[in-house]
Enzyme design. Structure first.
Site, PDB file in Angstrom:
ATOM      1  N   GLY A  11     -12.034  -7.494  -1.455  1.00 28.41           N
ATOM      2  CA  GLY A  11     -11.034  -7.307  -2.756  1.00 28.41           C
ATOM      3  C   GLY A  11      -9.567  -6.719  -2.410  1.00 28.41           C
ATOM      4  O   GLY A  11      -9.632  -7.556  -1.329  1.00 28.41           O
ATOM      5  N   TYR A  12      -9.064  -5.955  -3.358  1.00 30.06           N
ATOM      6  CA  TYR A  12      -7.300  -6.353  -3.543  1.00 30.06           C
ATOM      7  C   TYR A  12      -6.977  -5.814  -1.337  1.00 30.06           C
ATOM      8  O   TYR A  12      -6.193  -5.913  -0.572  1.00 30.06           O
ATOM      9  CB  TYR A  12      -6.900  -5.460  -3.887  1.00 30.06           C
ATOM     10  CG  TYR A  12      -6.893  -6.499  -5.557  1.00 30.06           C
ATOM     11  CD1 TYR A  12      -7.096  -8.094  -5.663  1.00 30.06           C
ATOM     12  CD2 TYR A  12      -7.293  -6.315  -6.684  1.00 30.06           C
ATOM     13  CE1 TYR A  12      -6.977  -8.873  -6.693  1.00 30.06           C
ATOM     14  CE2 TYR A  12      -7.283  -6.491  -7.857  1.00 30.06           C
ATOM     15  CZ  TYR A  12      -7.469  -8.125  -7.955  1.00 30.06           C
ATOM     16  OH  TYR A  12      -8.209  -8.560  -9.476  1.00 30.06           O
ATOM     17  N   CYS A 147      -2.843   5.851  -2.989  1.00 32.67           N
ATOM     18  CA  CYS A 147      -1.885   5.122  -3.760  1.00 32.67           C
ATOM     19  C   CYS A 147      -0.552   6.283  -4.617  1.00 32.67           C
ATOM     20  O   CYS A 147       0.178   6.800  -3.624  1.00 32.67           O
ATOM     21  CB  CYS A 147      -2.527   3.789  -4.596  1.00 32.67           C
ATOM     22  SG  CYS A 147      -2.340   3.798  -5.739  1.00 32.67           S
ATOM     23  N   ASN A 308       1.174  -0.141  -4.356  1.00 30.60           N
ATOM     24  CA  ASN A 308      -0.358   0.526  -4.356  1.00 30.60           C
ATOM     25  C   ASN A 308      -1.425  -0.378  -3.329  1.00 30.60           C
ATOM     26  O   ASN A 308      -1.651   0.170  -2.622  1.00 30.60           O
ATOM     27  CB  ASN A 308      -1.230   1.068  -5.591  1.00 30.60           C
ATOM     28  CG  ASN A 308      -1.451  -0.803  -6.213  1.00 30.60           C
ATOM     29  OD1 ASN A 308       0.509  -1.289  -6.837  1.00 30.60           O
ATOM     30  ND2 ASN A 308      -2.002  -1.164  -6.124  1.00 30.60           N
TER      31      ASN A 308
END
Length: 341
Positions: A11-12, A147, A308
């Protein structure tokens, strides 16, 4: 050199951890797991890392014993598997929401389910260096905050500590599409997300509990998805206590962050970037905080901005790792962001 494993690296947030740790002079990533992509190269999902690593994804069960392990996703649906993995590392950083709240009732209210291991709640050190640096020096289990919670907390904390504001606070969090993760589904398709200002959490966003716990304030929060990929801006509306001056507010911010390597106070009277906004922070581990104040009405606006995926996630984790290992806090985190973008 320490050995590191990333659990859930496709994932990110996993990609950001890889980007930061592959450039870290004291860390070696030895394993990255993904059940779905086991056997494939990690740079297939993270093309910015082409030429930087030959790693391929492995099944979580194939992850070896390491010095440090990072979890990027929830383990609540596989409690036994998560517990077994934790035993393979001396120090664990959890970037999911699993351990962010200390109260099982708060967890149930905000996440709509019972926590399967409530005995773990409250046992992790929060991965927010500006508030928990001393605890992080000896921590073995670290929970990295959300975040928007990080941005809002860093914006509000100096005011709360100095006793300059009333306890009731309303936070408006704005976040880019990457905040929903790499598998967010139909609502994050370009056709659905582009051009929107989507109020996806009009009341009681789950990060409000984190902000309240960190600051001691009575926080209510909304969250809006904006037409950006990265970035968070948290706008907190507060009321100053009688007698509060702008000079006292500015002094509180300067005192709180004078020695912080990754927090910059921005509250200017003129210019294009008079108050914090995330655009110039993208890719960096910086958080900018600032304020606007009306002495006649007592209205006080506190603003925080960050990337974030970095200061709101992977960067905070790496900064916390640096503290835990006794390294300079900015090791591997010196990228400043770009301007113009």
């Amino acid at each position: 050199m320490i050995s590191i494993a990333i659990i859930g690296g496709a994932g990110y947030i996993g990609g950001e951890l890889l980007r930061l740790l592959l450039g870290h002079p004291e860390a070696e990533v030895v394993a990255v797991s993904s059940t779905r992509l086991a056997g494939r190269r990690v740079d297939g999902d993270h093309p910015n890392l082409r030429g930087r690593t030959p790693l391929t994804y492995v099944e979580p069960g194939a992850v070896p014993e390491v010095d440090v392990m990072f979890f990027t996703g929830s383990g609540l649906d596989d409690v036994d598997g998560r517990a077994e993995l934790r035993q393979r590392a001396k120090i664990v950083f959890d970037l999911s929401s699993d351990l962010r709240l200390g109260d099982p009732e708060l967890f149930r209210f905000h996440y709509g389910r019972e926590h399967p291991t409530p005995e773990l709640l409250g046992t992790a050190t929060p991965g927010l260096p500006e508030l928990h640096r001393e605890q992080l020096r000896v921590a073995e289990l670290v929970s990295v905050p959300g975040c928007m919670a990080t941005a809002a907390t860093l914006a509000l904390m100096p005011l709360a500590r100095a006793g300059l504001i009333e306890p009731a606070v309303t936070v408006d969090g704005r976040v880019g599409s990457s905040g929903s993760g790499a598998s967010a589904g139909e609502m994050n398709l370009h056709a659905e997300r582009s051009g929107v200002l989507r109020l996806f959490a009009p009341l009681n966003h789950r990060h409000q509990a984190e902000i309240s716990a960190f600051t001691g304030l009575e926080v209510k929060m909304t969250a809006t998805g904006v037409d950006a990929v990265r970035g968070v801006q948290a706008v907190a509306r507060t009321t100053a206590k009688p007698g509060t001056t702008e000079a006292a507010i500015r002094a509180a911010y300067r005192k709180a962050y004078a020695d912080e390597p990754f927090v910059r106070v921005v509250a200017q009277k003129r210019g294009n970037y008079r108050l914090p906004e995330p655009k110039i922070l993208l890719g960096s581990n910086y958080c900018e905080v600032g304020f606007a104040f009306d002495p006649d009405s007592g209205q006080l606006l506190a603003v925080g901005a960050l990337d974030n995926l970095v200061k709101g996630g992977a960067g905070n984790a790496v900064q916390s790792l640096n503290i835990r290992m006794g390294w300079a806090e900015d090791t591997g985190l010196t990228f400043t962001g770009l301007h113009p973008m």
